[in-house]
Design an enzyme around this catalytic site. Sequence first.
Site, PDB file in Angstrom:
ATOM      1  N   GLY A  10       0.717  -1.352  -0.072  1.00 33.05           N
ATOM      2  CA  GLY A  10       0.036   0.078  -0.101  1.00 33.05           C
ATOM      3  C   GLY A  10       0.831   1.305   0.117  1.00 33.05           C
ATOM      4  O   GLY A  10       0.587   2.093   0.487  1.00 33.05           O
ATOM      5  N   GLY A  13      -0.470   4.781  -1.226  1.00 27.82           N
ATOM      6  CA  GLY A  13      -1.744   5.171  -0.439  1.00 27.82           C
ATOM      7  C   GLY A  13      -1.479   6.602   0.654  1.00 27.82           C
ATOM      8  O   GLY A  13      -0.317   6.940   0.694  1.00 27.82           O
ATOM      9  N   GLN A  14      -2.255   7.167   1.239  1.00 27.92           N
ATOM     10  CA  GLN A  14      -2.224   8.110   1.972  1.00 27.92           C
ATOM     11  C   GLN A  14      -1.011   7.909   2.830  1.00 27.92           C
ATOM     12  O   GLN A  14      -0.010   8.787   3.226  1.00 27.92           O
ATOM     13  CB  GLN A  14      -3.532   8.560   2.714  1.00 27.92           C
ATOM     14  CG  GLN A  14      -3.519   9.929   3.448  1.00 27.92           C
ATOM     15  CD  GLN A  14      -4.419  10.050   4.499  1.00 27.92           C
ATOM     16  OE1 GLN A  14      -5.201   9.148   4.865  1.00 27.92           O
ATOM     17  NE2 GLN A  14      -4.889  11.167   4.880  1.00 27.92           N
ATOM     18  N   ASP A  36       2.426  -1.992  -4.386  1.00 31.25           N
ATOM     19  CA  ASP A  36       1.199  -1.423  -4.418  1.00 31.25           C
ATOM     20  C   ASP A  36       0.176  -2.139  -5.563  1.00 31.25           C
ATOM     21  O   ASP A  36       0.922  -2.782  -6.368  1.00 31.25           O
ATOM     22  CB  ASP A  36       1.017  -0.078  -4.471  1.00 31.25           C
ATOM     23  CG  ASP A  36      -0.301   0.663  -3.675  1.00 31.25           C
ATOM     24  OD1 ASP A  36      -1.508   0.327  -4.419  1.00 31.25           O
ATOM     25  OD2 ASP A  36      -0.607   1.389  -2.907  1.00 31.25           O
ATOM     26  N   ILE A  37      -0.843  -2.251  -5.557  1.00 34.58           N
ATOM     27  CA  ILE A  37      -1.698  -2.699  -6.307  1.00 34.58           C
ATOM     28  C   ILE A  37      -1.593  -1.787  -7.721  1.00 34.58           C
ATOM     29  O   ILE A  37      -1.699  -2.084  -8.881  1.00 34.58           O
ATOM     30  CB  ILE A  37      -3.041  -3.285  -6.174  1.00 34.58           C
ATOM     31  CG1 ILE A  37      -3.604  -4.082  -7.150  1.00 34.58           C
ATOM     32  CG2 ILE A  37      -3.965  -2.066  -5.795  1.00 34.58           C
ATOM     33  CD1 ILE A  37      -5.018  -4.624  -6.523  1.00 34.58           C
ATOM     34  N   ASP A  54      -0.068  -7.481  -5.521  1.00 35.22           N
ATOM     35  CA  ASP A  54      -1.341  -7.609  -4.889  1.00 35.22           C
ATOM     36  C   ASP A  54      -1.506  -8.565  -3.720  1.00 35.22           C
ATOM     37  O   ASP A  54      -0.973  -9.778  -3.784  1.00 35.22           O
ATOM     38  CB  ASP A  54      -2.244  -8.294  -6.094  1.00 35.22           C
ATOM     39  CG  ASP A  54      -3.834  -8.225  -5.465  1.00 35.22           C
ATOM     40  OD1 ASP A  54      -3.981  -7.932  -4.508  1.00 35.22           O
ATOM     41  OD2 ASP A  54      -4.653  -8.819  -6.345  1.00 35.22           O
ATOM     42  N   TYR A 145     -16.136  -1.728   7.507  1.00 26.82           N
ATOM     43  CA  TYR A 145     -14.734  -1.278   8.068  1.00 26.82           C
ATOM     44  C   TYR A 145     -14.318  -1.528   9.401  1.00 26.82           C
ATOM     45  O   TYR A 145     -13.435  -2.082   9.636  1.00 26.82           O
ATOM     46  CB  TYR A 145     -14.630   0.253   7.561  1.00 26.82           C
ATOM     47  CG  TYR A 145     -13.299   0.850   7.892  1.00 26.82           C
ATOM     48  CD1 TYR A 145     -12.100   0.414   6.689  1.00 26.82           C
ATOM     49  CD2 TYR A 145     -13.037   1.721   8.746  1.00 26.82           C
ATOM     50  CE1 TYR A 145     -10.949   0.847   7.044  1.00 26.82           C
ATOM     51  CE2 TYR A 145     -11.738   2.240   8.867  1.00 26.82           C
ATOM     52  CZ  TYR A 145     -10.579   1.719   8.229  1.00 26.82           C
ATOM     53  OH  TYR A 145      -9.240   2.547   8.292  1.00 26.82           O
ATOM     54  N   LYS A 149     -11.827  -4.115  11.117  1.00 23.33           N
ATOM     55  CA  LYS A 149     -10.567  -3.662  11.868  1.00 23.33           C
ATOM     56  C   LYS A 149     -10.505  -4.524  13.146  1.00 23.33           C
ATOM     57  O   LYS A 149      -9.641  -4.878  13.922  1.00 23.33           O
ATOM     58  CB  LYS A 149     -10.608  -2.027  12.055  1.00 23.33           C
ATOM     59  CG  LYS A 149     -10.290  -1.454  10.951  1.00 23.33           C
ATOM     60  CD  LYS A 149      -8.829  -1.917  10.466  1.00 23.33           C
ATOM     61  CE  LYS A 149      -8.427  -0.864   9.366  1.00 23.33           C
ATOM     62  NZ  LYS A 149      -6.935  -1.250   8.662  1.00 23.33           N
TER      63      LYS A 149
END
Length: 319
Positions: A10, A13-14, A36-37, A54, A145, A149
């Site tokens: 990832g 990402g952010q 990352d994907i 992936d 979500y 988690k």
Amino acid sequence: MRKDKILIIGAAGQIGSELTIALRKQYGAAQVFATDIKMAGDDIVQGGPFQILDVMNDKMLIHFIIRHKITQIYHLAAVLSGNAEKLPIQAWNINMDSLLNILEIARMVDHIKKVFWPSSIAVFGPTTQKKNTPQLSVMEPTTVYGIAKLAGERWCEYYHHKYGIDVRSVRYPGLISYKTEAGGGTTDYAVEIYFEALQEEYYECFIKKDTAMPFLFMSDAIDATLKLMETPEHQLSIHSSYNIGGYSHTPEDFYNNIKKHIPSFRIDYNPDFRQAIAASWPDSIDDQLSRRDWGYDPKCKLEEMTKIMLRQIKKQLKQ
Ligand code: SER
């Protein structure tokens, strides 16, 4: 002593786009494998090893980990809260199966020493104490979500107790950053508001003006993550996920703060389905265990954060 080799999943990402840079500074660029994907930004791709990977493909993943003799994994890939509500089962599968893939590989592959996996304030729900939410609380999340988690936290603790896996985690509050937008989260309004203030001098906010949530500036989130990962294992008392707070704010707080710099900035409130999610999450977080066990100490408050966000986004828009 063998040098650590770090895998980031990832990295586009952010969190990943900033954590990769920080880890490369700390460990040396060649030691940090960003994946990352999707394609990452130029600084990630050109600043060290990068590969499309992936996390759902456990065979490719294990092959990659063995070939590069990875010793630490940061698994940051996830479908965020808002997007997850649109495709609940797919989001559950992605968020859960990817974590289980990583935990299983950590169990099977000897050279993996540490795993980092982010949890979230989304593990809490409407029946949790809202103010100064304790580490140990009632946890009845109402989003897919949050359910994933919470289940993920239980799996992390299970793998720690049952197999001795050194997996570490924090419950991030809403993260604010200018480099890479989050995409699909409930706390994303607090990033969007800065971009829109500069570009349009207007923002239509999908959260009500007085709904408070805890937020953290990305530099503090990165510091916290590095600090937790560097702490000797015997100092850690939590093996599910640590509460980390930050600063609690409402959309109106962000608006008023930005208005000091952009007096013509206007806002309207038009809450959508994410309002119910925001309302179910804590207002503020009790993070005394993080402070005690590994020295959590965030620094960047709203005033300072607003100055940095506006300055950096302005720079980006000029490029
Ligand atoms: N910030 C995330 C979201 O809004 C929660 O961890 O989905």
